[in-house]
Scaffold this motif. Structure first.
Motif, mmCIF file in Angstrom:
data_model
loop_
_atom_site.group_PDB
_atom_site.id
_atom_site.type_symbol
_atom_site.label_atom_id
_atom_site.label_comp_id
_atom_site.label_asym_id
_atom_site.label_seq_id
_atom_site.Cartn_x
_atom_site.Cartn_y
_atom_site.Cartn_z
ATOM 1 N N SER A 280 -11.880 5.831 13.028
ATOM 2 C CA SER A 280 -12.279 6.681 14.153
ATOM 3 C C SER A 280 -12.314 5.920 15.475
ATOM 4 N N THR B 205 -17.779 17.470 18.475
ATOM 5 C CA THR B 205 -16.511 16.760 18.392
ATOM 6 C C THR B 205 -15.691 17.188 19.598
ATOM 7 N N GLN C 22 -10.607 16.052 17.121
ATOM 8 C CA GLN C 22 -10.540 14.586 17.092
ATOM 9 C C GLN C 22 -11.109 14.065 15.783
ATOM 10 N N SER C 23 -12.120 14.755 15.255
ATOM 11 C CA SER C 23 -12.731 14.328 13.987
ATOM 12 C C SER C 23 -11.767 14.470 12.807
#
Length: 117
Positions: A35, A63, A24-25
């Motif tokens: 974000s 993450t 996701q990061s």
């Protein structure tokens, strides 16, 4: 099911194209969004059961690993004329272009479609 936005569709395609998953990061960078927006997109994809979100540590930082869920195959797509696609359980070594069993099955499918019209 609610229709997806362009960003959600793009995110899902990115996740589906990486069978090992996408962090996701990294996803928000790939999508060129912030974000926070990425978190909302991921939440919608998780809530609609299109992806799994798995806790993951990357370089000691928490993450999430995002993986696409596999959708079930519609069994009707494997049938023609009440017969199962011949490739299921077939042990013959042939190519798709030269398989008479598959060609017969496809002709049956085409005949069914034509007669239904």
């Amino acid at each position: 099911m609610e229709p997806m936005t362009d960003t959600e569709e793009e995110a899902l395609k990115l996740i589906q194209s990486n069978p090992e998953g996408v962090l996701q990061s990294e996803l928000w960078k790939l999508l060129n969004i912030d974000s926070r927006k990425c978190s909302r997109v991921v939440k919608k994809l998780v809530d609609s059961e299109r992806i799994d979100r798995i806790e993951f540590k990357s370089n000691g930082v928490k993450t999430y690993l995002l993986k696409a869920k596999k959708s079930a195959v519609n069994p009707d797509l494997l049938l023609a004329g009440g017969e199962l696609i011949p490739c299921i359980g077939c042990e013959e070594e042939c190519s798709v272009q030269d398989c008479s069993h598959l060609m017969d099955w496809m002709y049956q499918l085409a005949i069914e479609e034509f007669t239904d019209q």
